[in-house]
Design a protein around this motif. Structure first.
Motif, PDB file in Angstrom:
ATOM      1  N   GLU A  46       4.746   8.718  -2.920  1.00  0.00           N
ATOM      2  CA  GLU A  46       4.230   8.454  -1.574  1.00  0.00           C
ATOM      3  C   GLU A  46       4.197   9.747  -0.763  1.00  0.00           C
ATOM      4  O   GLU A  46       5.022  10.635  -0.950  1.00  0.00           O
ATOM      5  N   CYS A  87      13.169   3.597   4.109  1.00  0.00           N
ATOM      6  CA  CYS A  87      13.110   2.729   2.919  1.00  0.00           C
ATOM      7  C   CYS A  87      14.127   3.114   1.861  1.00  0.00           C
ATOM      8  O   CYS A  87      14.307   2.397   0.876  1.00  0.00           O
ATOM      9  N   CYS A 114      14.647   8.696   1.846  1.00  0.00           N
ATOM     10  CA  CYS A 114      13.936   8.371   3.080  1.00  0.00           C
ATOM     11  C   CYS A 114      14.859   7.536   3.959  1.00  0.00           C
ATOM     12  O   CYS A 114      15.407   6.527   3.499  1.00  0.00           O
ATOM     13  N   GLU A 132      14.052   5.366  -0.429  1.00  0.00           N
ATOM     14  CA  GLU A 132      13.551   5.868  -1.713  1.00  0.00           C
ATOM     15  C   GLU A 132      13.790   7.365  -1.771  1.00  0.00           C
ATOM     16  O   GLU A 132      13.664   8.069  -0.768  1.00  0.00           O
ATOM     17  N   THR A 163       4.744  12.338   2.257  1.00  0.00           N
ATOM     18  CA  THR A 163       5.892  12.558   3.146  1.00  0.00           C
ATOM     19  C   THR A 163       5.464  13.371   4.367  1.00  0.00           C
ATOM     20  O   THR A 163       4.416  14.011   4.381  1.00  0.00           O
ATOM     21  N   HIS A 203       8.979   9.349   4.664  1.00  0.00           N
ATOM     22  CA  HIS A 203       7.688   8.912   4.149  1.00  0.00           C
ATOM     23  C   HIS A 203       6.684   8.785   5.301  1.00  0.00           C
ATOM     24  O   HIS A 203       7.035   8.294   6.386  1.00  0.00           O
ATOM     25  N   HIS A 245       4.151   6.728   5.571  1.00  0.00           N
ATOM     26  CA  HIS A 245       3.902   5.325   5.947  1.00  0.00           C
ATOM     27  C   HIS A 245       5.103   4.731   6.680  1.00  0.00           C
ATOM     28  O   HIS A 245       4.947   3.863   7.545  1.00  0.00           O
ATOM     29  N   CYS A 246       6.312   5.209   6.376  1.00  0.00           N
ATOM     30  CA  CYS A 246       7.503   4.735   7.095  1.00  0.00           C
ATOM     31  C   CYS A 246       7.494   5.246   8.529  1.00  0.00           C
ATOM     32  O   CYS A 246       7.864   4.519   9.456  1.00  0.00           O
ATOM     33  N   HIS A 302       0.138   2.830 -11.219  1.00  0.00           N
ATOM     34  CA  HIS A 302       0.563   4.146 -10.735  1.00  0.00           C
ATOM     35  C   HIS A 302      -0.379   5.264 -11.181  1.00  0.00           C
ATOM     36  O   HIS A 302      -0.665   6.179 -10.409  1.00  0.00           O
ATOM     37  N   SER A 343       9.033  11.297  -5.044  1.00  0.00           N
ATOM     38  CA  SER A 343       8.307  10.095  -4.651  1.00  0.00           C
ATOM     39  C   SER A 343       6.801  10.332  -4.767  1.00  0.00           C
ATOM     40  O   SER A 343       6.308  11.432  -4.484  1.00  0.00           O
TER      41      SER A 343
END
Length: 277
Positions: free
Chosen positions: A171, A162, A159, A164, A173, A183, A185-186, A26, A169
Motif C-alpha cells: 500500500e 491499521c 502503521c 500493518e 505510504t 498508509h 489510505h489510512c 496481488h 507494505s
C-alpha cells in the motif's frame, strides 16, 4: 520403488505468451511459489501470509521470507523448477519484471518496479522518482530530498492506524510533517473523520492555519460565563511550548504558534465559585 516425476515436454512458447492472464489479487504473474517454510504452494508471498496468519491455531502463524524462495511452478506448463525468469520447459517469461534477489515476479511493468539495494527489496514507482534516505532507512519521493524530518528507521515500524508493517507494505505510504509515516489510505480516512493529529506524536498533519482563524472568530463571539473566566496552563502539541491562556470550552490557543492543537496541563487560580475545605 519411487521414481522422480517426469517433466512432460511442451511446445516452446514466446516469452510473452499468457502475459497478464495469470496471477492473483496481488500480482499478475505466470508462476506460483513453493514456500520453503511450510512446503506449500501459493500464488505469491502475500497469499501465503494471509493464509498462514488467518489460521485458527496461533502456532501456525508465520511470514514468508521472500529471499528464501527457491522453487517456482510455471502456470503455463505446470513445471516446478528453480527460481529463474524464463521457464525451463516452455520458455515463457514467468514475470515480465523479475528480481533474482527478492525472488519476485510481476507482469504488470506499468508499476515501474526497481530493486533498491539499500532497502534490500523491490519498490514501485520508477528508480528515477525515488531516493533512499539512509537515516529513515527507506526510499522516498525525490520531492522529499532535503525536505522532510528524518526519523531513524521510520518505515521499519507499523502503521499507527491499521498496524500493518510499513517497510514492505504494497500500500502507498505518506511521510507526515513530523517525520512519522502512515498508509496514505489510512491518513485519508483519518482526516475525513476530522482527526488531524499524528497518532504517534499528536502534531498536526495538515496546514491548519485557516481552521485556527475560524476558531479565533468562534471564540471571539462566544463569551464564557463569569465563573469560567480563569486562566489555564497549556502544552502545545505542535511547537512543544507551554503558555497560559484564558479558559474556553471551544479550545485553548498557543501564544507561541497560534495553534489550537493543545493540551490543558493545569488551572491557574480557581473559578469564582470554587470553595476549599
Amino acid at each position: 520403488m519411487a521414481t522422480d516425476p517426469v517433466t512432460v515436454p511442451v511446445p516452446r512458447r514466446s516469452k510473452d505468451y499468457g502475459k497478464l492472464e495469470y496471477g492473483c489479487d496481488h500480482y499478475r504473474r505466470r508462476c506460483k511459489i513453493r514456500a520453503p517454510c511450510c512446503d506449500k504452494i501459493f500464488p505469491c508471498r502475500h497469499c501465503h501470509n494471509e493464509a498462514a496468519n488467518s489460521s485458527s491455531n496461533p502456532k501456525d502463524h508465520h511470514e514468508l521470507v521472500r529471499q528464501d524462495v527457491n522453487q517456482v511452478i510455471c502456470l503455463v506448463c505446470d513445471t516446478e523448477q528453480e527460481v529463474a525468469q524464463v521457464c525451463s520447459n516452455c520458455g515463457v517469461n514467468m514475470g515480465e519484471y523479475f528480481c533474482g534477489i527478492c525472488k519476485f515476479y510481476d507482469d504488470d511493468i506499468t508499476k515501474k518496479q526497481f530493486h533498491c539495494h539499500d532497502c534490500g527489496i523491490c519498490r514501485v514507482g520508477g528508480r528515477d522518482k525515488f531516493f533512499h534516505c539512509q537515516r529513515c532507512g527507506s526510499c522516498y519521493m525525490i520531492e522529499l530530498r532535503n525536505n522532510h524530518i528524518c526519523v531513524e528507521d521510520s518505515m521499519k515500524t507499523f502503521c499507527p492506524i491499521c498496524y500493518e508493517y510499513l517497510f514492505d507494505s504494497i500500500e502507498g505510504t505518506r511521510i507526515l510533517k513530523c517525520g512519522h509515516t502512515i498508509h496514505f489510505h489510512c491518513l485519508t480516512e483519518m482526516t475525513t473523520k476530522n482527526q488531524y493529529r499524528c497518532p504517534i506524536c499528536l502534531k498536526a498533519v495538515l496546514d491548519m492555519t485557516s481552521f485556527w482563524r475560524e476558531m479565533d472568530m468562534e471564540i471571539q463571539v462566544t463569551t464564557m460565563p463569569e465563573e469560567y473566566q480563569f486562566e489555564v496552563s497549556i502544552l502545545c502539541n505542535d511547537c512543544n511550548t507551554t503558555s497560559n491562556t484564558q479558559f474556553h470550552i471551544l479550545g485553548h490557543k498557543c501564544k507561541q504558534c497560534n495553534s489550537y492543537n493543545t493540551r490543558r496541563i493545569a488551572t491557574r487560580g480557581r473559578p469564582n465559585n470554587t470553595q476549599t475545605s
